[in-house]
Design an enzyme around this catalytic site. Structure first.
Site, PDB file in Angstrom:
ATOM      1  N   ARG A  63       0.772  -1.183  -0.036  1.00 34.99           N
ATOM      2  CA  ARG A  63      -0.087  -0.098  -0.081  1.00 34.99           C
ATOM      3  C   ARG A  63       0.748   1.362   0.131  1.00 34.99           C
ATOM      4  NH1 ARG A  63      -2.170   0.569   6.327  1.00 34.99           N
ATOM      5  NH2 ARG A  63      -0.213   0.517   7.384  1.00 34.99           N
ATOM      6  N   CYS A 123       3.095   7.663  -7.092  1.00 33.80           N
ATOM      7  CA  CYS A 123       3.751   8.889  -7.107  1.00 33.80           C
ATOM      8  C   CYS A 123       2.699   9.848  -7.129  1.00 33.80           C
ATOM      9  CB  CYS A 123       4.244   8.690  -8.623  1.00 33.80           C
ATOM     10  SG  CYS A 123       4.745  10.385  -9.309  1.00 33.80           S
ATOM     11  N   GLU A 125      -2.558   8.365   6.401  1.00 29.11           N
ATOM     12  CA  GLU A 125      -1.178   8.655   6.825  1.00 29.11           C
ATOM     13  C   GLU A 125      -0.292   9.003   5.707  1.00 29.11           C
ATOM     14  OE1 GLU A 125       0.027   5.127   8.922  1.00 29.11           O
ATOM     15  OE2 GLU A 125      -0.793   5.676  10.713  1.00 29.11           O
ATOM     16  N   CYS A 161       8.541  13.359 -11.170  1.00 29.24           N
ATOM     17  CA  CYS A 161       8.892  14.209  -9.878  1.00 29.24           C
ATOM     18  C   CYS A 161       9.894  15.042 -10.192  1.00 29.24           C
ATOM     19  CB  CYS A 161       9.163  12.987  -8.879  1.00 29.24           C
ATOM     20  SG  CYS A 161       7.757  12.305  -8.205  1.00 29.24           S
ATOM     21  N   GLU A 193      -6.994   6.410  15.219  1.00 30.25           N
ATOM     22  CA  GLU A 193      -6.442   5.017  15.632  1.00 30.25           C
ATOM     23  C   GLU A 193      -5.716   4.964  16.717  1.00 30.25           C
ATOM     24  OE1 GLU A 193      -4.103   3.283  12.306  1.00 30.25           O
ATOM     25  OE2 GLU A 193      -5.317   4.041  10.688  1.00 30.25           O
TER      26      GLU A 193
HETATM   27  C1  GAL Z   1      -1.712   2.296  10.566  1.00 31.01           C
HETATM   28  C2  GAL Z   1      -2.613   2.372   9.427  1.00 31.01           C
HETATM   29  C3  GAL Z   1      -3.764   1.527   9.585  1.00 31.01           C
HETATM   30  C4  GAL Z   1      -3.123   0.051   9.999  1.00 31.01           C
HETATM   31  C5  GAL Z   1      -2.452   0.155  11.229  1.00 31.01           C
HETATM   32  C6  GAL Z   1      -1.604  -1.165  11.454  1.00 31.01           C
HETATM   33  O1  GAL Z   1      -0.586   3.230  10.440  1.00 31.01           O
HETATM   34  O2  GAL Z   1      -3.194   3.807   9.395  1.00 31.01           O
HETATM   35  O3  GAL Z   1      -4.510   1.448   8.211  1.00 31.01           O
HETATM   36  O4  GAL Z   1      -2.589  -0.479   8.786  1.00 31.01           O
HETATM   37  O5  GAL Z   1      -1.476   1.153  10.824  1.00 31.01           O
HETATM   38  O6  GAL Z   1      -0.634  -1.430  10.526  1.00 31.01           O
END
Ligand code: GAL
Length: 655
Positions: free
Chosen positions: A103, A107, A142, A153, A294
């Site tokens: 993931r 670019c 993120e 680039c 999160e």
């Molecule tokens: C974070 C991300 C989540 C999940 C988690 C665990 O950085 O935003 O989607 O992947 O890490 O890896």
């Protein structure tokens, strides 16, 4: 107040959704974050969109009164995008493109990728604008990787430089390309500084800025669409706390509020203080409260996982964030996934779908939050002390650290920890912040110091502020050239010192330091030493060794109505920083309301005359905290308290 989880209904059979939603409601949750990586289901083929599954899932959640934050799903491109437009995959330093299948692999300068990102954003926004339980958006996931070295680039960098410098003469001057014969004579000649350790430092700094700008622009293109199509929804992004690749102030500018992903490091209290420092920075990005998008819910890792959260720890991290200004919190994740890379990134529910101890603890937090909601309405963290947190200095330090152990975040952290131990609230602010509201300003490792910033800091002290600077202060200008002045340059007068010489100290070397008067004590200087000559300043500590015993390690200068302190080395002992902060706060006239015992942190949220104090015990010992006056514990209802007892990882919220 919003409290909930990151939920992936696409990972589970439909039949399970109703059970999940019921369990969420039972836990007291009122929000989920959805659709973070689901681009391929939303747009299974070029330009064809399908929202059926999401409509259905949102309906199930709605039936339990659960709101949703949707994500623009651009952090994972569908396989068809990579196959059809291979140029959208980022190019690595070795000239090969990232292999699709992980993931964050796009670019950010690719016109095709930007087009596809905007198209899917518009389609989603249009479809969900009126969905009753959708309340907001998270852009992508993120931001900050990958760095891409493709032709697109490179052209983008050249254009960006042209817009910034106007002429080649100015670019050559700013980068100092007279060194090593690096003068460029056309914009096309400019290459990508692939090696931070050996390319021109000015070019490296601009490359980092350009990378940050690419991310900010990419986000902005999505935000503009979301604002236009979904005016009722908020837009945020999940930041990564002390992450270093982007100028987070810039990334935050286009958003309604900042959210961040909190995966704290378990261990002694100091490791846990980093989550407080990150929270203060996240609040500082927009100078307003933030969310946790999160929040760690269990042992995590992609291949191997770490230790489990101990009883009380989930609750304590939630209160730690609440204390620093979190107005919404989502646990990552709901149920531990049985498939894919994150099978070991544990959630509140196990692989088996059963509600665990961790679920119960999260539910307890949600119930308690409801009790606090009214008391906390409108409150935020107000601080008399600010730390200037500057991405320009951070990046310049990474490019040329000057001494081996020079890590910007660690350097800031030494002062931050001492402030936390002292029990005072801290704001983390950008260089453009209005400093006049602060009694004391710390500017650790302010390596990049344009003249206007030096003048601002000087004016701050002249008007009565208490300033602290330290090693490598003001070495560079904004383009990465060294100022042609004796250090600390424009701040020499204000600090009352001159630093004609300095050195890095190898690992095995430390200098003894003897402090006098206000800094009485014996300490060890490590990593780095400025050979500081006090001019007007008072030497509060001096080096012991014969070859440096004429020089000061710590100075203080009365200047105008204020005082300017300078620490020209790194001290081994945290107790040095405690003493320093105590004296600095004395100068500034700042007295903490509650002085916490070791391992307990205090943070105060306030609004007008309302003040709510949080205590978080970061240890596994019982702690007793004495209170300055009779207070009420808002969680237990106990009133008239002159002290509180905190069990292992215990918390208290006091009025
Ligand atoms: C974070 C991300 C989540 C999940 C988690 C665990 O950085 O935003 O989607 O992947 O890490 O890896």
């Amino acid at each position: 107040m919003y409290i909930g989880v990151d939920y992936y209904p696409e990972h589970w059979p439909k039949e399970r959704w109703a059970t999940d939603a019921r369990l969420m409601k039972k836990a007291g949750f009122n929000v989920v974050r959805l659709a973070e990586f689901d681009w391929v289901n939303i747009e299974p083929a070029d330009g064809q969109f399908n929202f059926e599954m999401w409509d259905e899932a949102l309906g199930v959640l709605r039936s339990q009164g659960i709101h949703a934050i949707l994500c623009t799903p651009t952090a994972v491109m569908p396989a068809w995008v990579a196959a059809k437009h291979p140029e959208t995959l980022a190019m690595q330093k070795d000239g090969t493109r990232i292999v699709w299948g992980v993931r964050k692999n796009n670019c950010f300068s690719s016109g095709t990728y930007r087009f596809l990102s905007q198209r899917v954003t518009r389609a989603m926004a249009g479809h969900f604008a009126e969905t009753p339980n959708v309340i907001g958006w998270q852009t992508d996931n993120e931001f900050g990787s990958p760095e891409c070295f493709c032709d697109s680039c490179r052209k983008s960098f050249q254009h960006w430089l042209r817009a910034k410098y106007g002429t080649l003469a100015e670019l050559n001057r700013a980068w100092g390309t007279h060194f090593w014969g690096h003068r460029v004579q056309s914009w096309e000649e400019i290459t990508l500084p692939v090696d931070r350790g050996s390319h021109n430092p000015g070019a490296c700094l601009d490359w980092q800025r350009h990378f940050s700008w690419l991310n900010v622009r990419f986000q902005r293109e999505q935000v503009q669409i979301l604002r236009e199509v979904c005016p009722k929804h908020f837009v945020t992004h999940n930041f990564m706390g002390l992450y270093q690749e982007l100028d987070y102030y810039d990334l935050a500018r286009d958003l309604d509020f900042v959210s961040w992903d909190n995966y704290p490091v378990w261990g002694p209290p100091e490791t846990r203080y980093r989550a407080s420092m990150a929270a203060d920075l996240m609040r500082g990005l927009k100078r307003k409260n933030f969310w946790i998008m999160e929040q760690t819910a269990g042992p995590c890792g992609w291949g191997t996982f770490g230790r489990n959260v101990r009883p009380g720890e989930l609750r304590s991290v939630a209160y730690q964030q609440l204390a620093h200004g979190a107005d919404g919190q989502l646990w990552f994740r709901w149920r531990t996934c049985t498939a894919g890379r994150e099978q070991y990134w544990h959630g509140l529910l196990g692989h088996d779908g059963k509600a665990l101890r961790r679920y119960e603890e999260a539910a307890q937090v949600a119930t308690e939050y409801r009790r606090l909601e009214k008391e906390l309405a409108g409150t935020t963290v107000k601080a008399d002390v600010a730390i200037v947190y500057d991405y320009q200095s951070l990046w310049a330090t990474r490019i040329q650290p000057a001494f081996a152990k020079n890590d910007y975040v660690g350097a800031v952290g030494r002062y931050y920890d001492a402030l936390l131990r002292a029990g005072v609230n801290v704001d983390m602010v950008n260089t453009d912040a209005d400093l006049s509201a602060y009694r004391s300003v710390l500017a650790p490792r302010l390596y990049v110091l344009p003249d206007e910033l030096a003048e601002k800091l000087e004016a701050y002290v002249r008007a009565g502020g208490t300033l602290l600077g330290d090693g490598r202060l003001g070495v560079k200008d904004a383009t990465g050239l060294c100022h042609a002045r004796t250090l600390p340059g424009r701040l020499s007068e204000c600090l009352g010192i001159e630093i004609p010489e300095y050195e890095a100290l190898p690992d095995e070397t430390s200098y003894g330091v003897t402090g006098r008067g206000r800094m009485e004590g014996r300490f060890a200087a490590i990593h780095y030493a400025d050979w500081t000559t006090p001019r007007r300043a008072e030497a509060l500590a001096k080096f012991d060794e014969w070859h440096v015993d004429a020089y000061a390690a710590v100075t203080r200068n009365a200047f105008g109505k204020g005082a300017a302190w300078y620490v020209g080395t790194v001290f081994k002992e945290p107790s040095f920083y405690d003493l320093l902060i105590r004296e600095l706060l004395k100068d500034a006239g700042v007295a903490p309301e509650i002085v916490p015992p070791e391992g307990v942190e205090v943070s105060v949220r306030s609004a007008g005359r309302k003040r709510v104090a949080f205590l978080v015990n970061h240890t596994e010992e019982e702690k007793t905290v004495s209170l300055p006056r009779r207070m009420t514990d808002l969680l237990t209802g106990a009133s008239g308290l002159r002290e509180v007892r905190l069990g292992r990882h215990g918390v208290a919220v006091l009025k």
